[in-house]
Design an enzyme around this catalytic site. Structure first.
Site, PDB file in Angstrom:
ATOM      1  N   TYR A 293       0.808  -1.224   0.000  1.00  0.00           N
ATOM      2  CA  TYR A 293       0.000   0.000   0.000  1.00  0.00           C
ATOM      3  C   TYR A 293       0.840   1.273   0.000  1.00  0.00           C
ATOM      4  CZ  TYR A 293      -3.684  -3.262   1.404  1.00  0.00           C
ATOM      5  OH  TYR A 293      -4.571  -4.309   1.453  1.00  0.00           O
TER       6      TYR A 293
ATOM      7  N   HIS B 288      -4.337   6.280  -1.168  1.00  0.00           N
ATOM      8  CA  HIS B 288      -4.927   6.268   0.175  1.00  0.00           C
ATOM      9  C   HIS B 288      -3.880   6.526   1.259  1.00  0.00           C
ATOM     10  CE1 HIS B 288      -8.856   5.933   1.709  1.00  0.00           C
ATOM     11  NE2 HIS B 288      -8.936   4.654   1.981  1.00  0.00           N
TER      12      HIS B 288
ATOM     13  N   TYR C  55      -4.941  -0.575   9.636  1.00  0.00           N
ATOM     14  CA  TYR C  55      -5.620  -0.393   8.356  1.00  0.00           C
ATOM     15  C   TYR C  55      -6.635   0.733   8.500  1.00  0.00           C
ATOM     16  CZ  TYR C  55      -3.219  -4.494   6.644  1.00  0.00           C
ATOM     17  OH  TYR C  55      -2.235  -5.373   6.283  1.00  0.00           O
TER      18      TYR C  55
ATOM     19  N   ASN D 204      -9.735   1.492   7.923  1.00  0.00           N
ATOM     20  CA  ASN D 204     -11.084   1.441   8.493  1.00  0.00           C
ATOM     21  C   ASN D 204     -11.115   1.363  10.012  1.00  0.00           C
ATOM     22  OD1 ASN D 204     -11.738   1.386   5.818  1.00  0.00           O
ATOM     23  ND2 ASN D 204     -12.786  -0.590   5.862  1.00  0.00           N
TER      24      ASN D 204
ATOM     25  N   ASN E  29     -13.683   6.228   5.475  1.00  0.00           N
ATOM     26  CA  ASN E  29     -13.847   5.322   6.613  1.00  0.00           C
ATOM     27  C   ASN E  29     -12.854   5.580   7.736  1.00  0.00           C
ATOM     28  OD1 ASN E  29     -16.077   3.896   5.607  1.00  0.00           O
ATOM     29  ND2 ASN E  29     -14.763   2.608   4.340  1.00  0.00           N
TER      30      ASN E  29
END
Length: 215
Positions: free
Chosen positions: A35, A40, A86, A88, A134
């Site tokens: 990632y 993001h 993460y 969320n 989120n």
């Protein structure tokens, strides 16, 4: 290689209109190499630069569910955080750190990617909704308030960029070279005004950042 901009101590009386000074800076993203370069993770990118600027380094703090860096600026303690829960579940980490250091939501600044702003744009905001982000949603629930500050780093929206991708896929892919350069420029602009935010002068930071958006 990240360019370092060492912060200088700024006297509080240099600022006319003051809010609560920021004591916790949270960069949002997802952990791990898969990632690292995705849109993001724009909050992580800025947080890494700020750690360099404040002459500190991140270290894993399992009790806080994140990577933590501690610094001093203008005689005050500042904590930087990158949750490893993460996106969320970011609130689990932010809530734990804010509770431990007895920080009010108004003393928290969250750095995050923003679909509603184009690459090259950035906005400062306090409070409000989460607009489907989120990470912000979970932080708001953990702090019991939406009144934390947000530094919204534009990454664009598939629709505004003429792409056929779904949003969930878009944010988990790297930006193209031109978009990355625009985001990097915004990150440098953010770094330049963070001392004002640490002093509580969001009026100055807002003028500097929003004025350079050209909007």
């Amino acid at each position: 290689m990240r360019r370092v901009l060492y912060f200088t101590n700024t006297r509080p009386d240099a600022y006319a209109t003051m809010s609560d000074p920021i004591r916790l800076i949270v960069g949002l993203g997802n952990p791990g190499p898969d990632y690292e370069t995705t849109r993001h993770n724009a909050g992580f990118w800025l947080a890494d630069h700020l750690a360099d600027d404040l002459r500190t380094a991140f270290a894993l703090e399992k009790g806080f569910f994140g990577m933590l860096a501690k610094a001093r600026h203008a005689g005050e303690n500042v904590v930087l955080l990158k949750p490893i829960t993460y996106m969320n579940r970011s609130g689990q980490s932010v809530g734990a750190v804010a509770c431990f250091y007895k920080l009010a939501p108004e003393q928290v600044l969250v750095l995050h990617d923003e679909l509603d702003l184009l690459p090259g744009q950035v906005k400062i905001k306090q409070g409000g909704g989460h607009a489907g982000h989120n990470g912000l949603k979970d932080i708001q629930a953990a702090l019991g308030s939406p009144n934390f500050w947000r530094l919204r780093i534009g990454i664009g929206h598939p629709r505004s960029l003429g792409l056929a991708q779904q949003v969930a896929d878009f944010v988990l892919h790297p930006p193209c070279r031109e978009e990355q350069q625009q985001i990097d420029t915004v990150i440098d602009r953010c770094r330049a005004v963070v001392p004002a935010m640490l002093a509580g002068d969001f009026a100055l930071a807002t003028r500097e950042l929003h004025g350079a958006n050209g909007t």
